[in-house]
Scaffold this active site. Structure first.
Site, PDB file in Angstrom:
ATOM      1  CB  VAL A   1      -0.943   0.027   1.220  1.00  0.00           C
ATOM      2  CG1 VAL A   1      -1.761   1.319   1.231  1.00  0.00           C
ATOM      3  CG2 VAL A   1      -1.873  -1.181   1.215  1.00  0.00           C
ATOM      4  CE  LYS A   2       2.930   6.988  -4.150  1.00  0.00           C
ATOM      5  NZ  LYS A   2       3.286   7.255  -5.559  1.00  0.00           N
ATOM      6  CB  THR A   3      -0.799   5.562   2.631  1.00  0.00           C
ATOM      7  OG1 THR A   3      -1.874   6.396   3.050  1.00  0.00           O
ATOM      8  CG2 THR A   3       0.167   5.360   3.793  1.00  0.00           C
TER       9      THR A   3
END
Length: 271
Positions: A173-175
Site C-alpha cells: 500500500v502506498k499512502t
C-alpha cells in the site's frame, strides 16, 4: 504465495534490507507535462541507477525507458481522469493485464478513493486486479489517493484506507505520512510505502519526511516530485537511499545532501 509472486515482491522490497526506494514518474497520466517532467526521458534516465523500482505508465515506459533497463517496473494501470476534470476520483482500469505481462512488470498499481462518489468502483477495480494478479503471479500496489482534498490525510482516514486495501488483497500500500503514523502501520497487515505528495517547501522537508516515515514503520518511499523537482535530484535520491536502506540518521543525511549538492553545483565546487 507462488514463487513468481514472491520473486516479484523481492524485486520491489529488497530482501537484504526489507526496504524499498521507488521512483514515481507516473504523474502525467492525470497531470500532463508538469514541471520537470515535460521530457520524461531526460528526467528519468539519470535517476534510474539510484532507484530500486520505477513506477511509470505504459506510454512513458515504451517511449522513454531503454528496454535494456533491468530495474523492476511498477506499472500504473488506472486512469481515465485529469486534474481539470470534475472529480479526480473517477478512475477505471486502463491497461489490460495481458499488456502488463508483455511489459514484464514486477507489479501493477492503481488508486483507490475512499470516501468519494467513486469509492465503490475503485475498490472493485482493486479486487479485480488482485484476482488477475493472483492468476499470473503479479503483485498489486494500491495507492490511497485523496484527490484534491489533502486535508483528509490524518491517521484515522489513512488507517481506514490502508486496511481496506489490504483486506481486498493489495500486496503493498502506498499512502501519505501523517501525525500518529504508527497507527496506520499497526493497522495495516501488508507493507506500506510513503508517497512524497506535492513538492514540499524545501529539500530538507523531503528528507525529513522520508526519515520520519521509515523510522515509524514504512518499508520505504515512492517519491516523485520531491526528487525530480528538486534543483539537485541526484543528491536528493542518494540521500533518501541512505536513509531508507542504511538507516542514516537525519542530520547525517542532511549533511550528505549538502555535500553532494555542493559537488554538483559548479559555483559551490569552486569555493
Amino acid at each position: 504465495m507462488d514463487w513468481g509472486l514472491k520473486n516479484r515482491l523481492a524485486q520491489i522490497i529488497r530482501p537484504e534490507t526489507g526496504r524499498a526506494v521507488m521512483l514515481a514518474v507516473d504523474h502525467g497520466y492525470f497531470l500532463g507535462p508538469i514541471s520537470r517532467l515535460e521530457d520524461p526521458r531526460k528526467t528519468i534516465t539519470p535517476l534510474i541507477p539510484y532507484a530500486d523500482t520505477l513506477m511509470v505508465t505504459r506510454g512513458v515506459l515504451r517511449a522513454c525507458i531503454d528496454p535494456q533497463n533491468t530495474k523492476p517496473i511498477v506499472l500504473r494501470v488506472s486512469g481515465g481522469n485529469s486534474i481539470i476534470g470534475k472529480q479526480l476520483s473517477n478512475e477505471g482500469i486502463t491497461v489490460a493485464f495481458r499488456d502488463a505481462i508483455r511489459l514484464n512488470v514486477a507489479a501493477v498499481a492503481l488508486s483507490i478513493y475512499i470516501g468519494t462518489d467513486h469509492e465503490h468502483q475503485t475498490l472493485v477495480n482493486l479486487s479485480k486486479l488482485v484476482d488477475e494478479g493472483q492468476e499470473y503471479g503479479i503483485p498489486v500496489l494500491a495507492v490511497t489517493a485523496v484527490g484534491k482534498e489533502l486535508e483528509k490525510r490524518d491517521a484515522r482516514y489513512l488507517s481506514l484506507c490502508c486496511r481496506i486495501a489490504a483486506e481486498l488483497g493489495a500486496h503493498i500500500v502506498k499512502t501519505y505520512y501523517c501525525d500518529n503514523f504508527e497507527q496506520v502501520i499497526e493497522s495495516c497487515p501488508v507493507p506500506v510505502v510513503i508517497a512524497g505528495g506535492p513538492k514540499l517547501r524545501s529539500d530538507n522537508d523531503a528528507l525529513t519526511l522520508a526519515h520520519e516515515a521509515v523510522t515509524r514503520g514504512a518499508v520505504g518511499v515512492d517519491m516523485g516530485r520531491n526528487i525530480w523537482q528538486s534543483s539537485f535530484p541526484i543528491p536528493m535520491i542518494i540521500a533518501i537511499r541512505k536513509i531508507v536502506h542504511e538507516n542514516m540518521p537525519l542530520p547525517e543525511a542532511l549533511n550528505l545532501f549538502e555535500e553532494l549538492k555542493c559537488k554538483s553545483d559548479k559555483k559551490c565546487a569552486k569555493l
